[in-house]
Design a protein around this motif. Sequence first.
Motif, PDB file in Angstrom:
ATOM      1  N   ASN A 113       0.856  -1.199   0.083  1.00  0.00           N
ATOM      2  CA  ASN A 113       0.104  -0.071  -0.059  1.00  0.00           C
ATOM      3  C   ASN A 113       1.000   1.344   0.027  1.00  0.00           C
ATOM      4  O   ASN A 113       1.453   1.634   1.078  1.00  0.00           O
ATOM      5  N   PRO A 114       1.033   1.686  -1.188  1.00  0.00           N
ATOM      6  CA  PRO A 114       1.862   3.121  -1.277  1.00  0.00           C
ATOM      7  C   PRO A 114       1.407   4.139  -0.163  1.00  0.00           C
ATOM      8  O   PRO A 114       2.467   4.835   0.108  1.00  0.00           O
ATOM      9  N   GLY A 115       0.419   4.250   0.209  1.00  0.00           N
ATOM     10  CA  GLY A 115       0.117   5.211   1.161  1.00  0.00           C
ATOM     11  C   GLY A 115       0.572   5.051   2.576  1.00  0.00           C
ATOM     12  O   GLY A 115       1.133   6.081   3.242  1.00  0.00           O
ATOM     13  N   LEU A 116       1.107   3.981   2.680  1.00  0.00           N
ATOM     14  CA  LEU A 116       2.154   3.603   4.004  1.00  0.00           C
ATOM     15  C   LEU A 116       3.420   4.545   3.748  1.00  0.00           C
ATOM     16  O   LEU A 116       4.034   4.735   4.918  1.00  0.00           O
ATOM     17  N   LEU A 117       3.798   4.872   2.836  1.00  0.00           N
ATOM     18  CA  LEU A 117       5.102   5.777   2.838  1.00  0.00           C
ATOM     19  C   LEU A 117       4.877   7.273   2.926  1.00  0.00           C
ATOM     20  O   LEU A 117       5.798   7.881   3.049  1.00  0.00           O
ATOM     21  N   GLU A 118       3.599   7.717   3.286  1.00  0.00           N
ATOM     22  CA  GLU A 118       3.411   8.846   3.575  1.00  0.00           C
ATOM     23  C   GLU A 118       4.323   9.451   4.777  1.00  0.00           C
ATOM     24  O   GLU A 118       4.840  10.533   4.705  1.00  0.00           O
ATOM     25  N   PRO A 119       4.439   8.834   5.897  1.00  0.00           N
ATOM     26  CA  PRO A 119       5.383   9.210   6.737  1.00  0.00           C
ATOM     27  C   PRO A 119       6.867   9.352   6.507  1.00  0.00           C
ATOM     28  O   PRO A 119       7.652  10.500   6.821  1.00  0.00           O
ATOM     29  N   LEU A 120       7.180   8.604   5.423  1.00  0.00           N
ATOM     30  CA  LEU A 120       8.592   8.777   4.973  1.00  0.00           C
ATOM     31  C   LEU A 120       8.633  10.174   4.283  1.00  0.00           C
ATOM     32  O   LEU A 120       9.729  10.934   4.055  1.00  0.00           O
ATOM     33  N   LYS A 121       7.505  10.568   3.464  1.00  0.00           N
ATOM     34  CA  LYS A 121       7.587  11.702   2.572  1.00  0.00           C
ATOM     35  C   LYS A 121       7.659  13.058   3.700  1.00  0.00           C
ATOM     36  O   LYS A 121       8.464  13.856   3.369  1.00  0.00           O
ATOM     37  N   GLN A 122       6.988  12.932   4.672  1.00  0.00           N
ATOM     38  CA  GLN A 122       7.148  13.816   5.559  1.00  0.00           C
ATOM     39  C   GLN A 122       8.281  14.147   6.388  1.00  0.00           C
ATOM     40  O   GLN A 122       9.144  15.221   6.414  1.00  0.00           O
TER      41      GLN A 122
END
Lengths: 186, 186
Positions: A113-122
């Motif tokens: 789930n690509p959305g799980l990478l959101e914290p990484l983007k932050q």
Amino acid sequence: MARKSNSKQVILDAAEAVVMEVGAGHMSLDLVAKKAGVSKGGLMYNFPSKEALLKAMITRLIEQFYVDREKKIKDLKKSGPGAFLKAGILASFEHDDKRSRMGLSILAASAHNPGLLEPLKQAYQAHVKEMLDSGLKFEPAEIVSLAADGLMFWELFRLSPFNENQREKIKKEMLRMIDQLEVEKE
Amino acid sequence: MARKSNSKQVILDAAEAVVMEVGAGHMSLDLVAKKAGVSKGGLMYNFPSKEALLKAMITRLIEQFYVDREKKIKDLKKSGPGAFLKAGILASFEHDDKRSRMGLSILAASAHNPGLLEPLKQAYQAHVKEMLDSGLKFEPAEIVSLAADGLMFWELFRLSPFNENQREKIKKEMLRMIDQLEVEKE
DNA sequence: ATAAGTATACCGACTGGTCGGTTTGTTTGT
DNA sequence: ACAAACAAACCGACCAGTCGGTATACTTAT
């Protein structure tokens, strides 16, 4: 707490090892449980879903990056404007087994789930901001930073064509470029 | 040939679209078939296995890169030592829907079987060699090239924090740095 | 010319297996 | 005793690959 337990860390290690062995798209909970020496139920107790497990993997990856970067900042006694950039680069060039395994979390999370990478983007966004706030010029600083990222990504996919010697040369030149940036700033 | 058919290309397009919609780890043959307007059997006729499909996706990605690069080389009427490097960068900054979709093939292949990326490694190795053989100095040329890759990878994971304006500034600076490298060489 | 034979391209139900998650039962520390 | 920490069997959805069959075009013998 009934019994002191470090199962969570053991399971996270196992998950990374499994991704390393069978690939990001084939990390199953059963394999992770077996690798961790825990039953399926034990795994589900600690991480109630696969998403929770992957989320924890990403969180640990980010925290580890900050720890490594902090360590590198302390190693650089001179703390010029390029300290964050330099430390980030030195940290990303460190590649023991642990670090290269943790990078695989990105692939595993992205596959599920690509959305799980959101914290990484932050986190990445924050890192970029810290680099720039210290006074470096945007374009050249970003190019050096992105180059380190590029190398890291190629290695993440195990596609890097560079040997140890070439890696070292590239790292040296990066650090030299940052020194140059700091000089120009004065 | 009994009947001319472009099903293969249609299916490859559909596969990319599916990866885009459901993520690299959830590209099923049924979804691809449905998206392509073909039956499961029709898909299996054209690509006898999922691996074959993914392999074809990677092959097309590589070929497209060479086509784009070649186009950019022709656009640069002056063909200095940095032509390959410049063309590669200009090509990687091009990001219409087609290009960004094709990048996802890398994630899909990596999720299923990282070994499928071997041809990509070969192609990248060749690209690096061509850049260096044209006479550029290793370290600075690689740093610029890796920076473009880094940005491409961040965008591949949809984690890039840069806006169009910042992207453009970075590109401009990259091209300026390559010009500088060519001047120093003379 | 045309019927028979053949190759290409495709269909869709089915199968064996995998995997995330659930349920129920057991052990262990306090 | 009681809750935390785990074990193990199980369920249902999904999915890659198989297989018998179909349709349309091309080839050949008469």
